[in-house]
Enzyme design. Structure first.
Site, PDB file in Angstrom:
ATOM      1  N   CYS A  55      27.394  45.336  31.858  1.00  0.00           N
ATOM      2  CA  CYS A  55      28.865  45.326  31.823  1.00  0.00           C
ATOM      3  C   CYS A  55      29.426  46.479  30.986  1.00  0.00           C
ATOM      4  O   CYS A  55      30.517  46.975  31.258  1.00  0.00           O
ATOM      5  CB  CYS A  55      29.385  44.026  31.226  1.00  0.00           C
ATOM      6  SG  CYS A  55      28.325  42.597  31.406  1.00  0.00           S
ATOM      7  N   ASP A  87      28.168  37.152  28.154  1.00  0.00           N
ATOM      8  CA  ASP A  87      27.943  35.743  28.474  1.00  0.00           C
ATOM      9  C   ASP A  87      26.684  35.509  29.294  1.00  0.00           C
ATOM     10  O   ASP A  87      25.984  34.513  29.111  1.00  0.00           O
ATOM     11  CB  ASP A  87      29.160  35.176  29.219  1.00  0.00           C
ATOM     12  CG  ASP A  87      30.363  35.023  28.294  1.00  0.00           C
ATOM     13  OD1 ASP A  87      30.261  35.396  27.118  1.00  0.00           O
ATOM     14  OD2 ASP A  87      31.401  34.536  28.763  1.00  0.00           O
ATOM     15  N   CYS A 128      33.020  43.149  29.540  1.00  0.00           N
ATOM     16  CA  CYS A 128      32.562  41.754  29.519  1.00  0.00           C
ATOM     17  C   CYS A 128      33.715  40.772  29.345  1.00  0.00           C
ATOM     18  O   CYS A 128      34.803  41.132  28.913  1.00  0.00           O
ATOM     19  CB  CYS A 128      31.544  41.554  28.399  1.00  0.00           C
ATOM     20  SG  CYS A 128      29.863  41.922  28.919  1.00  0.00           S
ATOM     21  N   ASP A 129      33.398  39.511  29.616  1.00  0.00           N
ATOM     22  CA  ASP A 129      34.415  38.460  29.724  1.00  0.00           C
ATOM     23  C   ASP A 129      35.423  38.431  28.583  1.00  0.00           C
ATOM     24  O   ASP A 129      36.620  38.364  28.805  1.00  0.00           O
ATOM     25  CB  ASP A 129      33.732  37.091  29.784  1.00  0.00           C
ATOM     26  CG  ASP A 129      32.893  36.906  31.031  1.00  0.00           C
ATOM     27  OD1 ASP A 129      32.761  37.866  31.802  1.00  0.00           O
ATOM     28  OD2 ASP A 129      32.356  35.815  31.222  1.00  0.00           O
ATOM     29  N   LYS A 130      34.954  38.418  27.343  1.00  0.00           N
ATOM     30  CA  LYS A 130      35.862  38.249  26.205  1.00  0.00           C
ATOM     31  C   LYS A 130      36.403  39.576  25.700  1.00  0.00           C
ATOM     32  O   LYS A 130      37.386  39.600  24.964  1.00  0.00           O
ATOM     33  CB  LYS A 130      35.162  37.510  25.055  1.00  0.00           C
ATOM     34  CG  LYS A 130      34.515  36.195  25.456  1.00  0.00           C
ATOM     35  CD  LYS A 130      35.443  35.289  26.223  1.00  0.00           C
ATOM     36  CE  LYS A 130      34.726  34.092  26.810  1.00  0.00           C
ATOM     37  NZ  LYS A 130      33.709  34.419  27.830  1.00  0.00           N
ATOM     38  N   CYS A 200      29.717  41.231  36.090  1.00  0.00           N
ATOM     39  CA  CYS A 200      29.275  40.286  37.127  1.00  0.00           C
ATOM     40  C   CYS A 200      30.163  40.383  38.369  1.00  0.00           C
ATOM     41  O   CYS A 200      31.385  40.458  38.265  1.00  0.00           O
ATOM     42  CB  CYS A 200      29.270  38.870  36.586  1.00  0.00           C
ATOM     43  SG  CYS A 200      28.105  38.647  35.221  1.00  0.00           S
ATOM     44  N   GLU A 450      30.168  28.045  27.171  1.00  0.00           N
ATOM     45  CA  GLU A 450      30.199  27.847  28.619  1.00  0.00           C
ATOM     46  C   GLU A 450      28.918  27.158  29.059  1.00  0.00           C
ATOM     47  O   GLU A 450      27.884  27.263  28.406  1.00  0.00           O
ATOM     48  CB  GLU A 450      30.320  29.191  29.343  1.00  0.00           C
ATOM     49  CG  GLU A 450      31.671  29.853  29.147  1.00  0.00           C
ATOM     50  CD  GLU A 450      31.779  31.181  29.865  1.00  0.00           C
ATOM     51  OE1 GLU A 450      30.764  31.649  30.410  1.00  0.00           O
ATOM     52  OE2 GLU A 450      32.872  31.758  29.879  1.00  0.00           O
ATOM     53  N   SER A 476      31.746  28.641  32.951  1.00  0.00           N
ATOM     54  CA  SER A 476      31.781  30.049  33.312  1.00  0.00           C
ATOM     55  C   SER A 476      32.693  30.277  34.507  1.00  0.00           C
ATOM     56  O   SER A 476      32.909  29.383  35.326  1.00  0.00           O
ATOM     57  CB  SER A 476      30.361  30.500  33.661  1.00  0.00           C
ATOM     58  OG  SER A 476      30.368  31.714  34.371  1.00  0.00           O
TER      59      SER A 476
END
Length: 573
Positions: A55, A87, A128-130, A200, A450, A476
Site C-alpha cells: 500500500c 491492516d 493504507c486504511d487509517k 487492497c 477488525e 474490515s
C-alpha cells in the site's frame, strides 16, 4: 538579504523572516535551500511511505513528483513521513489493536511536524486504511491549504482464471480448514493475489476512503482512480503540488471545503459504492476536526437515501481497477448528482464546485461496473446503520451483495477475537448462531480490532450466510455478510453487548435498521448490577494512552475535543 514577499500572514514567517530568525534560516541553507526558496512559502509534503506493505511502497516516489509541482508554482516543498499500520498484515492477531490508534498518531504527528516547522500548506499522500483519514483529519485540524492524493490501488491477481484479491486468500484459509482447498492451491493463491504495489484491490477501506477524498473535495477529480503502478499517477501528483499553491494564493482552506454538505456527499459515495463500514467511523472523526456534528446516525440517514450503484468486491464482482476503467469516482458522483443525491454546490480543491468539476462527465453505456441511478443494484445504499436495545448508540453492517437482510438466532459469546476464531477454525458452531465478539471496542480492545480473519474463515467454510457476527470492534472493508460492527456502548463500559449470555435470542433487521435482543429491560438491569469491568493487558504504552482518551464509535472514536473547543487555528498563527 532578499526582500520577503507574501509572508505577512503565513505561518512560515515565524521561521524565515527578520534578523531574529537567522539561526532558523541557517538550518535551511544547510539543506541546500536558496535564499529565494527560504522566503517562498514552505509546503509540507507528507507521506506514510514505508516498507510494511505494498500500500505504501510507491508513496515516496510519488512525493518527488508532488514536490516538482510545488516548486514549479513557486513554493518550497519540505517532505516528511508519518507511520502506517497495514491492516492486511496486522489482521488476525494482537497487531490489529494498533490499527485505529495509528489513525490518531498519523493525524497528531502531521500536526506536530507542521506546527513545529511552521509550514504554510500541505499535500498528503497515503495508501493504507487509517492513513487516508489520518491525513485528511490533520488537514482539517490545521486548516492550512491542503490537497490529498491517494497512492493508488493494487492490480488484481489471477488464480485459476479468476480475478482475486487478498480477501480471497483470507477466505482460502477457511476453505483449507474445511477441507475444500488443498495446501498447494492455498500456496498458489497467496502468491498470486497481490501482484503489484498498491492498496487492497476491492472496495475495502482504503479504496472507500480514496473515493471519500474526491467526494468531499480534498482531492483532485480522478486522482483516486489509477492503480499504484500506473505512471499516469504522476500527472495527478504534479498537479496536486500546483493546486496547493493556487489554494494558498486564493486563501481556500479545508474547512471551506469540508462542510456538512460535503460530508453528506462523502457518505453518499460510500453508500453508492457498497464501501467499507469504516466510513461511518472516519467521517464523524473528520467532521469532529471541523467542529461539525455528523455522527454514525447522521451518516446512516445518508446511507439510507442513497442508491447502491457500483458492483464492487467484496459483495460484488469487480475491483477498483475495473471501476477506474469504467469511469472511476467521477462517474459515480455524476450519476448521483444527476439523480439529486449529491450537493453540487460544494467547493473543492480545484477552486470549482462539484457540479463544475463534473460538468463534462458522462456515465458510459459500455460497462456494467457502475449502474445508473434509475436502475440501481439496490434502492438504498450498500451499508446500513442499525439501532436497538442491543446497540443504543448504533451499529453498522455492509449489505452490498446480500439477498437476505433479516437474521434471527441465538447468541454464542466470546470475550476476544482469538477465542471466536479458534471456535470457527474447529467448526465449533452451528447454523443460526450469532457469534458475539466483545471487549474489542475502542477502550476495551483497546484499539477496536477488525475481524476479517474470522469472517473470511466462515465464508471459506461456506457458512457466511448461515451465521451472524456482532462485535463492539470493527469489520474490515473486505468483510461481507451479516457482520455487525461498531456496537455501542461497548462492552468495556458496560454496554448491553457485555450483558449478553449464551442462548439469548437476537434479531437483526437491515430493512428496518434494527438490532434487538429478546431480553427485558428489567433483566438487562439485573445483569448490569452484577457486571464488573474487565482490565485489558495493556496497562502502559501507546495502547493504554489511547484507551484513556478515546470516545465512542458513535462519534468516530476520537481522542481530543475537536474544533469546537479551539481557541486558535494553526493556520491563523
Amino acid at each position: 538579504m532578499t526582500k520577503t514577499y507574501g509572508k505577512s500572514r503565513l505561518p512560515s514567517r515565524h521561521v524565515t523572516e527578520g534578523p531574529e530568525r537567522a539561526p532558523h534560516r541557517s538550518y535551511l541553507y544547510a539543506m541546500g535551500i536558496t535564499e529565494a526558496g527560504i522566503h517562498a512559502p514552505l509546503i509540507g509534503v507528507a507521506t506514510t511511505w514505508n516498507e510494511a506493505a505494498p500500500c505504501n511502497i510507491t508513496l515516496g516516489r510519488q512525493a518527488q513528483v508532488v514536490k516538482k509541482g510545488v516548486a514549479s508554482a513557486g513554493g518550497t516543498p519540505r517532505e516528511f513521513t508519518s507511520i502506517t499500520v497495514t491492516d492486511g498484515i496486522a489482521m488476525g492477531h494482537q497487531g490489529m489493536k494498533s490499527s485505529l490508534v495509528s489513525r490518531e498518531v498519523i493525524a497528531d504527528s502531521v500536526e506536530l511536524t507542521m506546527r513545529g516547522h511552521s509550514y504554510d500548506a500541505l499535500v498528503g499522500l497515503a495508501g493504507c486504511d487509517k492513513s487516508l483519514p489520518g491525513l485528511m483529519m490533520a488537514m482539517i485540524r490545521l486548516n492550512v491549504p491542503s490537497v490529498f492524493i491517494y497512492g493508488g490501488s493494487i492490480l488484481p491477481g489471477k488464480f485459476k482464471g479468476k480475478q482475486v484479491t487478498v480477501v480471497d486468500v483470507f477466505e482460502g484459509v477457511g476453505k483449507y480448514s474445511a477441507g475444500s482447498m488443498s495446501a498447494e492451491d492455498l500456496l498458489e493463491l497467496e502468491k498470486a493475489a497481490c501482484p503489484s504495489a498498491g492498496s487492497c484491490g476491492g472496495q475495502f477501506t482504503a479504496n472507500t476512503m480514496a473515493c471519500v477524498s474526491e467526494a468531499i473535495g480534498l482531492a483532485l477529480p480522478g486522482s483516486a482512480g489509477a492503480p499504484a503502478p500506473y505512471e499516469s499517477r504522476d500527472a495527478f501528483c504534479f498537479e496536486s503540488g500546483r493546486a496547493v499553491m493556487e489554494l494558498l494564493k486564493n486563501k481556500i482552506r479545508p474547512r471551506d471545503i469540508v462542510t456538512l454538505k460535503a460530508l453528506e456527499n462523502a457518505a453518499a459515495v460510500v453508500a453508492a459504492t457498497g464501501g467499507s463500514t469504516n466510513g461511518a467511523l472516519h467521517l464523524p472523526a473528520m467532521a469532529h476536526e471541523a467542529g461539525i456534528d455528523f455522527d454514525i446516525h447522521a451518516v446512516g440517514k445518508i446511507f439510507k437515501r442513497t442508491p447502491y450503484l457500483a458492483d464492487l468486491m467484496p459483495g460484488g464482482k469487480y475491483t477498483a481497477k475495473d471501476m477506474y476503467e469504467a469511469g472511476g469516482v467521477e462517474a459515480i458522483m455524476k450519476t448521483l448528482l444527476d439523480g439529486g443525491f449529491l450537493h453540487g454546490d460544494c467547493m473543492t480543491v480545484t477552486g470549482k464546485t462539484i457540479a463544475e468539476n463534473l460538468k463534462s462527465v458522462k456515465l458510459r453505456s459500455d460497462q456494467d461496473v457502475i449502474y445508473p441511478y434509475t436502475k440501481p443494484l439496490r434502492e438504498e445504499g450498500g451499508v446500513v446503520v442499525l439501532k436497538g436495545n442491543l446497540a443504543p448508540e448504533g451499529a453498522i453492517v455492509k449489505v452490498a451483495g446480500m439477498t437476505n437482510l433479516v437474521f434471527k438466532g441465538v447468541a454464542r459469546c466470546f470475550d476476544c477475537e482469538e477465542d471466536a476464531f479458534a471456535a470457527v477454525e474447529k467448526k465449533q458452531y452451528k447454523d443460526g448462531d450469532v457469534l458475539i465478539i466483545r471487549y474489542e471496542g475502542p477502550k476495551g480492545g483497546p484499539g477496536m480490532r477488525e475481524m476479517l480473519s474470522t469472517t473470511a474463515a466462515l465464508y471459506g467454510q461456506g457458512m457466511g450466510d448461515k451465521v451472524a457476527l456482532i462485535t463492539d470492534g470493527r469489520f474490515s472493508g473486505g468483510t461481507r455478510g451479516f457482520c455487525i460492527g461498531h456496537v455501542g456502548p461497548e462492552a468495556a463500559i458496560g454496554g448491553p453487548i457485555a450483558l449478553l449470555k449464551d442462548g439469548d435470542v437476537i434479531t437483526i433487521d437491515a430493512t428496518k435498521s434494527t438490532i434487538h435482543v429478546a431480553v427485558s429491560d428489567e433483566e438487562l438491569a439485573k445483569r448490569r448490577a452484577s457486571w464488573t469491568p474487565r482490565q485489558t493487558d495493556y496497562q502502559s504504552g501507546a495502547l493504554w494512552k489511547f484507551a484513556q482518551g478515546v470516545g465512542s464509535a458513535e462519534k468516530g472514536a476520537v481522542t481530543h475535543p475537536g474544533a469546537k473547543a479551539e481557541t486558535h487555528v494553526y493556520a491563523d498563527i
